[in-house]
Design a protein around this motif. Sequence first.
Motif, short mmCIF file in Angstrom:
data_model
loop_
_atom_site.label_atom_id
_atom_site.label_comp_id
_atom_site.label_asym_id
_atom_site.label_seq_id
_atom_site.Cartn_x
_atom_site.Cartn_y
_atom_site.Cartn_z
N ASN A 256 47.53 43.83 32.70
CA ASN A 256 46.84 42.59 32.41
C ASN A 256 45.89 43.19 33.13
OD1 ASN A 256 45.74 40.35 33.34
ND2 ASN A 256 46.98 39.18 32.06
N ALA A 257 44.91 43.56 31.78
CA ALA A 257 43.56 43.67 32.78
C ALA A 257 42.57 42.60 33.80
CB ALA A 257 42.78 44.18 31.40
N PRO A 258 42.61 41.89 33.45
CA PRO A 258 41.93 40.49 33.88
C PRO A 258 42.68 41.11 35.48
CG PRO A 258 42.54 40.12 32.35
CD PRO A 258 43.08 40.60 32.05
N ALA A 259 44.26 41.62 35.41
CA ALA A 259 44.82 40.90 36.79
C ALA A 259 44.72 42.27 37.68
CB ALA A 259 46.33 41.09 36.83
N GLY A 260 44.68 43.72 36.47
CA GLY A 260 43.82 44.56 37.47
C GLY A 260 42.83 45.10 37.96
N ALA A 261 41.77 44.17 37.85
CA ALA A 261 40.18 43.64 38.39
C ALA A 261 40.54 42.59 39.23
CB ALA A 261 38.89 43.45 36.99
N ALA A 262 41.52 41.90 39.65
CA ALA A 262 41.58 40.88 40.03
C ALA A 262 42.01 42.06 41.85
CB ALA A 262 42.55 39.97 40.29
N LEU A 263 42.87 43.01 41.70
CA LEU A 263 43.30 43.59 42.30
C LEU A 263 42.39 44.67 43.24
CD1 LEU A 263 46.11 43.76 43.50
CD2 LEU A 263 46.99 44.93 42.01
N ALA A 264 41.45 44.36 42.72
CA ALA A 264 40.81 45.87 42.08
C ALA A 264 40.42 46.00 44.01
CB ALA A 264 39.45 46.40 41.88
N ALA A 265 40.10 44.78 45.04
CA ALA A 265 40.18 44.19 45.95
C ALA A 265 41.09 45.67 47.04
CB ALA A 265 39.78 42.96 46.47
#
Length: 174
Positions: free
Chosen positions: A138-147
């Motif tokens: 899930n690309a948005p979830a991966g981006a959210a986890l980048a922090a």
Amino acid sequence: MRISTLTGTSLATAAAGAIGSIVTRPAVETWYPRLKKPSFVPPAWVFPVAWTALYTDIAVTSAVAIDGLDESAAGATTGDAKNATKQAYLAALGANLALNGAWSWIYFGKGALGTASVAAAVLTVSSADLARRTGAVNAPAGAALAAYPAWCAFATVLSTSTWWLNRDRDLVSR
């Protein structure tokens, strides 16, 4: 996202956080304040705020990824491969949370600052891998986890800098 999956990931992240908190508190009240720290160390209140947000992020994004892997496996003809991907994700999440708790134990529980710096670097790599795995589902979830890997990278620099400033001190006798 299923409530049962979110409950599981929340309990797992809460356990990692609890381990960290249990070993951190005594050190923060005794030997940690006496350490030399780099000029860029954030105020003390930042750490519980940041970690609470990060643990929430890990729990939610991991639940999204796990459920996404379940959904893709249900419609796939190669269910064994999809199940293996889910098992690999769960193993990566478990290893990451174990590393997370271990870092606190090494740094605050044992005062082994040099070893903790290495552990922080390993945690950073593991966190980046978890974000990559999450983003693959899930690309948005991966981006959210980048922090999370970003914070772990900062923690590695902070941990290493603190170790370097205190490398001549005997923390064992605290």
